[in-house]
Design an enzyme around this catalytic site. Structure first.
Site, mmCIF file in Angstrom:
data_model
loop_
_atom_site.group_PDB
_atom_site.id
_atom_site.type_symbol
_atom_site.label_atom_id
_atom_site.label_comp_id
_atom_site.label_asym_id
_atom_site.label_seq_id
_atom_site.Cartn_x
_atom_site.Cartn_y
_atom_site.Cartn_z
ATOM 1 N N HIS A 264 0.842 -1.204 0.000
ATOM 2 C CA HIS A 264 0.000 0.000 0.000
ATOM 3 C C HIS A 264 0.878 1.257 0.000
ATOM 4 O O HIS A 264 0.753 2.126 -0.872
ATOM 5 C CB HIS A 264 -0.901 -0.034 1.246
ATOM 6 C CG HIS A 264 -1.818 1.146 1.386
ATOM 7 N ND1 HIS A 264 -3.116 1.132 0.955
ATOM 8 C CD2 HIS A 264 -1.612 2.389 1.899
ATOM 9 C CE1 HIS A 264 -3.680 2.315 1.198
ATOM 10 N NE2 HIS A 264 -2.783 3.096 1.781
ATOM 11 N N GLU A 265 1.790 1.345 0.951
ATOM 12 C CA GLU A 265 2.629 2.550 1.060
ATOM 13 C C GLU A 265 3.531 2.703 -0.164
ATOM 14 O O GLU A 265 3.855 3.818 -0.572
ATOM 15 C CB GLU A 265 3.462 2.518 2.351
ATOM 16 C CG GLU A 265 2.654 2.472 3.658
ATOM 17 C CD GLU A 265 1.670 3.624 3.824
ATOM 18 O OE1 GLU A 265 1.885 4.684 3.213
ATOM 19 O OE2 GLU A 265 0.669 3.438 4.542
ATOM 20 N N HIS A 268 1.884 4.771 -2.755
ATOM 21 C CA HIS A 268 2.067 6.204 -2.472
ATOM 22 C C HIS A 268 3.466 6.660 -2.895
ATOM 23 O O HIS A 268 3.647 7.702 -3.512
ATOM 24 C CB HIS A 268 1.921 6.470 -0.966
ATOM 25 C CG HIS A 268 0.506 6.448 -0.446
ATOM 26 N ND1 HIS A 268 -0.495 7.223 -0.978
ATOM 27 C CD2 HIS A 268 -0.070 5.749 0.575
ATOM 28 C CE1 HIS A 268 -1.633 7.022 -0.300
ATOM 29 N NE2 HIS A 268 -1.403 6.123 0.637
ATOM 30 N N GLU A 294 -4.549 8.123 -2.772
ATOM 31 C CA GLU A 294 -5.101 6.865 -2.267
ATOM 32 C C GLU A 294 -5.343 5.897 -3.427
ATOM 33 O O GLU A 294 -5.231 4.672 -3.256
ATOM 34 C CB GLU A 294 -6.394 7.155 -1.493
ATOM 35 C CG GLU A 294 -6.862 6.028 -0.600
ATOM 36 C CD GLU A 294 -5.946 5.733 0.590
ATOM 37 O OE1 GLU A 294 -4.996 6.495 0.854
ATOM 38 O OE2 GLU A 294 -6.182 4.698 1.253
#
Lengths: 496, 496
Positions: A264-265, A268, A294
């Site tokens: 997930h990170e 980003h 997001e």
């Protein structure tokens, strides 16, 4: 041209100061000794004050007028940069200084008190704090609305997802809200007839978790000569585009949450690393708001990593990392483990299918609150009836109900919708990528993410803030945000 | 009072921005990924520009005039703070902006070119760069001299050791210069008749080196809730008083240099941690210049740690750390190992006894350069003859001669004397401490540093910049800097 150049100089320096604050905030969460908070607080306060004064200096109004008057001399990116500078300027100047300061103070007090009140499940005691915050947020939203020619709620939304309006969100969220209850019921019914996933038994020591995380980050294109991976209590992606500081945490009993957290990170991080280098330190070079940010993390986590193709590649690496084997380490079992659906009270623990219901509830309530149609004293009832309607459950307490999130105590109204908008954008982007790269699935099975990265780099990352959020999506996928694509993703995953 | 309060507000914010830069510089050396230097450069440049503009804003002259006119309303510390604000203001405003900018650029180019020229031992090619730097430093020193009513060299010195003048240094250094050659010859003769110290054979793994270093830091009073120990290529003590970031490096072949390096940096750290909390973020709360800072590190390294009393306490810890034994691990052998004297060409590798000769040479030469009595083209000859006179050796090259240090290429004239002034202050402070704490030696043997720390805290650390450098020494020891005490220290150690 002269006025535009002067604005660029002001905003370049403004960006560098905000970048300094961002690095210090990373240090706060990863490196800072436990009693050094007071020194850090002084540093961050000074940076914030100086940055604010830089943007609110009176001569900027004149520079904007001059630059806009001769904007025909600017190229497309410069015009977009001017638009973004103006947008940032509006957000910093529209609200009178005394109101900003009163709001900051009220949020600080309210957040502090909220921590205690939530623990004690004491909504009544918390009520006046939240009322004060809401009243000041309303005032501030009205000031921004006036300056930016938007409705008050849209002016708040513009801070997090520039260009998106509640008129756009209403239709999309209403459609989803109509879809979800029946969909969730079907998924639960279907899963109840399937064997439960096998448990992955730990402990999973931190060093191999970290090594595997770094391998995956590198594979996806994270550049460790311009970024780091460290540990923090709450994982985040911080730093600046040229120096990305990603964090995670290692739970020795729960490997999967850490693994998908890193994925997930990393989404980003890749967005930040891929922003247009030419426009670094200018507003147009920034990422396009929180919904798009997001979308990148959820594309990496929910679209890419939680897929049988990806797990076909990744599970052998997992087995190697911990020197384990057995049927629980099959791609199918891991996929089943991370796609279980069950309505629950707490948003941050919610699964992919029920998460949007949590967000829609909050969006509807906060829109009414900003419009003056819902008062804080009526919030617990409104919350309970919304939860019942959307998820079929009713919280046992306000602590597990309308007091569970830090956002409202902290004055962050307009932020919640970006979570689900991001999930929907991710699904829509993935739909376009699959059309552009027909054999994407077989590439992913082999751990080849190059064409996926290339598409995102070209269509999203390198575009910075050139377009509004809705225009960026249209530019990348050829259409407006389309809830049908998100529903299709959910149906394919959970009911196929 | 109003004007003074406004000045405090400006300087508080100025200090917080400099503190931010200090934290980012620590990050540069310890954490920053290798290719993130460009992003960091922008952050540091913005912080430096904004800090400079804050101090040079025109209204400050008026505030100083008003605050000074009513300085009878201020208490002693406030008056000292006003004096220190004015001093900082002079250093920032005396030199015209174009000259500052020309000097910054010239130093940057000169330092870059110096790295190459030194490697190639090409003084001739480097000559024009160093000439340009010197010419701009002279100009800048004259501007400061005029504003501060000092000689040009003393104006440079004031940046590093406030209140000390070259008239004070001349006498002290002349005395030392007369003493050293004969003293060094005697020491060498004496040591040549003694058995050579036994070698400590490695490897010494980094983890126990680090654990031992942390133990010693803690023992000496380093507060790990307000500071850290990390690694960097060049050890330093950075951060801010409330968040001290100390670094070291671990050489697996050479344990002692790392160990005493940590003791050295811990002396710096304890000074920062002990500065007056009440005056944090005000100029009067800062450490009293580089000579005093070096006195604290050298007191910890040369006066405390390199002593048989301290080693009686520390050698058992060393043996435990590496699980070793043998006669080479006796306090006496380790003491002998680190007190060997031999004239050498390179200052940074020099031993305690020959180091002052390196500094005196540089001090004399740079004083002449600033006064226009020595030109860069004549520097190599002057260097060679000075080395011959003071140390009885002549460099084989300019690379190992007048080009060895980064200071002059970088424009840092007036800094060198602080190394030896620091060593002398350390000896003088230790002399006073031993009188105040008669059984200090037996306390140290037991690893009890409490009374030592208490004396330093009370007499030096907590005094901040309340006094000028000479006045602080007089306040602490009852007398002016006295070269006799330093000579006594050297004689006791090396000839007793």
């Amino acid at each position: 041209m002269q006025a535009y150049r002067e604005l660029e100089t002001v905003f370049r320096r403004h960006s560098a100061l905000r970048a300094s604050a961002s690095m210090l905030q990373w240090d706060n969460s990863t490196m800072m000794p436990e009693n050094s908070g007071d020194a850090r607080g002084e540093q961050l306060a000074a940076l914030s004050e100086v940055s604010h004064e830089m943007i609110t200096q009176p001569r900027l109004a004149d520079l904007f007028a001059k630059a806009e008057a001769s904007s025909n001399e600017l190229d497309e990116w410069q015009r977009a940069n001017l638009r973004e500078m103006k947008r940032a300027w509006h957000h910093e100047t529209a609200v009178p200084a005394e109101l900003v300061s009163a709001l900051t103070k009220a949020c600080h007090e309210s957040e502090l008190f909220w921590r205690k009140a939530r623990k004690e499940n004491n909504f009544k005691a918390f009520l006046p704090y939240q009322e004060k915050v809401l009243s000041l947020v309303r005032e501030s939203a009205q000031a921004k609305a006036l300056a930016m020619n938007l409705t008050p709620y849209d002016a708040l939304l513009d801070q997090y997802d520039p260009g998106t309006t509640s008129a756009m969100i209403d239709g999309i969220f209403d459609d989803l809200a109509a879809f979800l209850p029946d969909f969730i019921a079907k998924v639960i019914d279907k899963q109840s007839k399937e064997p439960a996933p096998l448990e992955l038994r730990g402990p999973f020591p931190a060093p191999p978790q970290k090594a595997l995380g770094k391998t995956m980050m590198q594979k996806l294109g994270f550049d460790f000569t311009r970024g780091r991976l460290d540990e923090s209590a709450h994982p985040f992606c911080g730093g600046v585009p040229g120096d990305v500081r990603l964090t995670t945490r290692y739970n020795e009993d729960d490997f999967l949450s850490g693994f998908f957290g890193v994925m997930h990170e990393t989404g980003h991080a890749l967005y930040e690393m891929g922003l247009p280098a030419k426009w670094r330190n200018q507003p147009v070079g920034d990422a396009r708001g929180m919904a798009f940010h997001e979308s990148q993390s959820l594309l990496s986590e929910m679209q890419l990593s939680i897929s049988l193709d990806f797990l076909a590649y990744a599970t052998p690496l997992m087995r190697n990392a911990f020197n384990v084997s057995g049927p629980e380490w099959s791609p199918e079992n891991i996929y089943a483990s991370v796609t279980r659906v069950k309505p629950s009270l707490i948003r941050v623990d919610a699964d992919e299918a029920t998460y949007p219901a949590h967000v829609i509830l909050r969006y509807r309530l906060e829109k009414q609150m900003i419009a003056g149609k819902l008062e804080i004293k009526d919030l617990p009832d409104a919350w309970r009836s919304g939860m019942q309607q959307l998820l079929g459950i009713t919280p046992d307490s306000d602590a597990n109900g309308c007091m569970q999130d830090v956002h409202w105590p902290d004055g962050a109204f307009g932020y919640f919708p970006t979570y689900t908008l991001g999930a929907m954008i991710a699904a829509q982007l993935m739909d376009s990528i699959k059309k552009a790269v027909p054999n994407l699935g077989s590439q992913i099975c082999k751990g080849d993410f190059s064409q996926l990265s290339e598409w995102l780099g070209k269509n999203i990352h390198s575009q910075g803030s050139r377009f509004s959020s809705p225009d960026l999506l249209k530019h990348a996928t050829g259409k407006n945000l389309d809830s049908a694509l998100y529903k299709k993703h959910l149906q394919n995953r959970y009911l196929a």
